[in-house]
Design a protein around this motif. Structure first.
Motif, PDB file in Angstrom:
ATOM      1  N   MET A   1      31.079 -37.512  -3.518  1.00 51.75           N
ATOM      2  CA  MET A   1      32.333 -37.132  -4.134  1.00 51.75           C
ATOM      3  C   MET A   1      32.209 -37.073  -5.657  1.00 51.75           C
ATOM      4  O   MET A   1      32.744 -36.172  -6.278  1.00 51.75           O
ATOM      5  N   ALA A   2      31.515 -38.036  -6.239  1.00 49.41           N
ATOM      6  CA  ALA A   2      31.334 -38.048  -7.685  1.00 49.41           C
ATOM      7  C   ALA A   2      30.548 -36.818  -8.126  1.00 49.41           C
ATOM      8  O   ALA A   2      30.751 -36.303  -9.218  1.00 49.41           O
ATOM      9  N   ARG A   3      29.650 -36.381  -7.252  1.00 49.97           N
ATOM     10  CA  ARG A   3      28.826 -35.227  -7.592  1.00 49.97           C
ATOM     11  C   ARG A   3      29.669 -33.948  -7.669  1.00 49.97           C
ATOM     12  O   ARG A   3      29.450 -33.102  -8.528  1.00 49.97           O
ATOM     13  N   SER A   4      30.674 -33.811  -6.816  1.00 53.23           N
ATOM     14  CA  SER A   4      31.524 -32.617  -6.852  1.00 53.23           C
ATOM     15  C   SER A   4      32.417 -32.633  -8.094  1.00 53.23           C
ATOM     16  O   SER A   4      32.708 -31.589  -8.671  1.00 53.23           O
ATOM     17  N   GLY A   5      32.829 -33.813  -8.550  1.00 55.10           N
ATOM     18  CA  GLY A   5      33.628 -33.927  -9.774  1.00 55.10           C
ATOM     19  C   GLY A   5      32.820 -33.497 -10.990  1.00 55.10           C
ATOM     20  O   GLY A   5      33.327 -32.813 -11.884  1.00 55.10           O
ATOM     21  N   LEU A   7      30.293 -31.425 -10.921  1.00 55.81           N
ATOM     22  CA  LEU A   7      30.081 -29.991 -10.793  1.00 55.81           C
ATOM     23  C   LEU A   7      31.309 -29.216 -11.276  1.00 55.81           C
ATOM     24  O   LEU A   7      31.187 -28.204 -11.975  1.00 55.81           O
ATOM     25  N   ILE A   8      32.499 -29.711 -10.947  1.00 60.65           N
ATOM     26  CA  ILE A   8      33.737 -29.056 -11.385  1.00 60.65           C
ATOM     27  C   ILE A   8      33.845 -29.100 -12.907  1.00 60.65           C
ATOM     28  O   ILE A   8      34.182 -28.105 -13.554  1.00 60.65           O
ATOM     29  N   ARG A   9      33.531 -30.265 -13.526  1.00 60.52           N
ATOM     30  CA  ARG A   9      33.574 -30.373 -14.988  1.00 60.52           C
ATOM     31  C   ARG A   9      32.572 -29.430 -15.632  1.00 60.52           C
ATOM     32  O   ARG A   9      32.864 -28.796 -16.642  1.00 60.52           O
TER      33      ARG A   9
END
Length: 101
Positions: A1-5, A7-9
């Motif tokens: 989940m932290a990885r998708s955040g 990526l979004i940033r």
């Protein structure tokens, strides 16, 4: 989940950079500040040389003038006025009994 955040940033940062690149960065703007200057030099007790310099803006000077004590008397024949770069320079001498103190 932290990885998708993360990526979004990263995608948002890349999008912001792309917008700046496409539309350009607007030039910075600042107020034009060129102060007036009053120089007073005591030549002898009670006698002073004055130099008043005001900046020119579009060919006009600032509507400022120095206020001297009412007892100050301008010495006749000492007033000069000249353009110096983008400023108007005025010089004259005064007498002031008792001095400026």
């Amino acid at each position: 989940m932290a990885r998708s955040g993360a990526l979004i940033r990263l995608l948002l940062a890349a999008f912001a950079c792309a917008l700046l690149w496409v539309h350009g960065v607007p030039p910075a703007a600042a107020d034009d500040t060129r102060p007036a200057m009053l120089l007073i030099e005591e030549e002898a007790p009670g006698t002073y040389a004055l130099r008043w310099q005001t900046p020119l803006r579009q060919g006009a000077t600032l509507r400022l003038s120095p206020r001297l004590p009412p007892e100050a008397q301008r010495v006749d024949g000492t007033y000069t006025r000249a353009l110096l770069g983008d400023a108007l320079v005025e010089t004259w001498r005064i007498t002031l009994p008792g001095g400026l103190a």
